[in-house]
Design an enzyme around this catalytic site. Sequence first.
Site, mmCIF file in Angstrom:
data_model
loop_
_atom_site.group_PDB
_atom_site.id
_atom_site.type_symbol
_atom_site.label_atom_id
_atom_site.label_comp_id
_atom_site.label_asym_id
_atom_site.label_seq_id
_atom_site.Cartn_x
_atom_site.Cartn_y
_atom_site.Cartn_z
ATOM 1 N N PRO A 26 -12.584 -0.218 -6.518
ATOM 2 C CA PRO A 26 -11.398 -0.332 -6.696
ATOM 3 C C PRO A 26 -10.553 -1.525 -7.593
ATOM 4 C CG PRO A 26 -11.437 -0.849 -4.403
ATOM 5 C CD PRO A 26 -12.880 -0.494 -5.124
ATOM 6 N N THR A 28 -7.058 -2.570 -9.757
ATOM 7 C CA THR A 28 -5.642 -2.270 -10.125
ATOM 8 C C THR A 28 -5.518 -2.256 -11.621
ATOM 9 O OG1 THR A 28 -4.725 -3.441 -8.052
ATOM 10 C CG2 THR A 28 -3.370 -3.202 -10.305
ATOM 11 N N GLN A 101 -8.161 4.852 -2.497
ATOM 12 C CA GLN A 101 -8.145 3.693 -1.677
ATOM 13 C C GLN A 101 -6.383 3.519 -1.260
ATOM 14 O OE1 GLN A 101 -7.672 -0.584 -3.049
ATOM 15 N NE2 GLN A 101 -9.756 -0.765 -2.051
ATOM 16 N N TYR A 183 -4.333 -7.846 1.347
ATOM 17 C CA TYR A 183 -3.405 -6.865 1.669
ATOM 18 C C TYR A 183 -3.073 -6.597 3.124
ATOM 19 C CZ TYR A 183 -3.419 -6.448 -3.247
ATOM 20 O OH TYR A 183 -3.213 -6.469 -4.567
ATOM 21 N N ARG A 231 -12.570 -0.873 3.526
ATOM 22 C CA ARG A 231 -13.003 -2.046 2.754
ATOM 23 C C ARG A 231 -12.362 -3.543 3.442
ATOM 24 N NH1 ARG A 231 -12.229 -4.167 -3.386
ATOM 25 N NH2 ARG A 231 -14.375 -4.929 -3.654
ATOM 26 N N GLY A 318 -17.134 -3.718 -10.101
ATOM 27 C CA GLY A 318 -15.879 -3.496 -10.849
ATOM 28 C C GLY A 318 -15.555 -3.783 -12.177
#
Length: 374
Positions: A26, A28, A101, A183, A231, A318
């Site tokens: 994942p 952003t 995600q 997060y 994750r 990534g």
Amino acid sequence: MTNTSLLAPYSAGRIGHLPNRIVMAPMTRARAADDGTPLPVVAEHYAQRASAGLIVTEGIWPSSRGQSGWRYPGLQTAAHVEGWRRVTDAVHAAGGRIYAQLMHGGRNGHPLARIDGDLPLAPSAVIPPGHAHGPDGSKPDYVAPREMRVDDIRTAVQDFVDAARNAIAAGFDGVELHGANSYLIHQFLADNTNLRDDAYGRGSIADRIRFAVEVVRAVADAVGAERLGLRLSPGNPQFGMAEADPGPVYRALLDEIDGIGLAYLHLTDNDRYPALTDLRPHWHGTLIGNVGENGDPTTREAGEAVLASGAVDLVSYGRAFISNPDLPERFAAGAALQEIDEAHLYTNGAEGYTDYPFLERELVSAQASRSDLH
């Protein structure tokens, strides 16, 4: 015996059959409309990368209460579901597999960058370092989040459940809970972002992992454990996170959820704490390893080395997938990887997003150039 080739297929009961062991991590990219609906270009972006064994999307906020950045996508409304259905249809038409995600920002937010204009919620009122990105291009300093009450915690669990159901309705093959990289779930696990003295706080390791366990169990009950991944990034210091001794916390967390039967665990390694080797004995399902976090981009050789170690079953990439939509094909051909267009990482258009050439096109272009010389 473990197959050490990234290009070898992988099959496991819960995650199913994958054509290779390369996972798109994942990342952003901020290609959503102001309301959080993914833009049409997002479908093309992910479909281009459908040759990955598995795609995990960028972080998607489960509700506006968890929005961390402007133009980050959501999975709360009918428009969001419709927008993501276009993405999953495109990926499946290209032969791919894709998980959503779910990423609740927790303290990582700012009223200027949130649809509701409200304060972000977090385990404790601890200000993150750095600054947010406002819709007008401003970069305001982060503010103190509001400490979550117990009813806020229950609402956040339900928000994850509702978003997971929306993800399945949108055609995703499964969902990944983002419990890493600063997060909300990570904020409950870490030392300096969870200063609570109640059942979700510092009283014991059981208290510190309680929120993560509740979210995992609730989402597994809602959509099926076989369609759920998690994750984690133990000891990751990104964005001001601090975990002095992550081992006992994460071992306890995995021991608590190992028997639920999740599709996979997605784990990032760290120089400060060897998460892959320490936690592998505590996880009996599929394990995706990421060894490039906070370091150099993962090479093919590094990925195959960690496969050979037996610590992981799959390897996530990534940055390599940003500029190389056909990454498995490039690995198979031994081709050079393309450089990232850094200037357009977080803009809203196709440039630096869907305009990277595929290897086949590069070869055709090179052949045409050679022909022009004769």
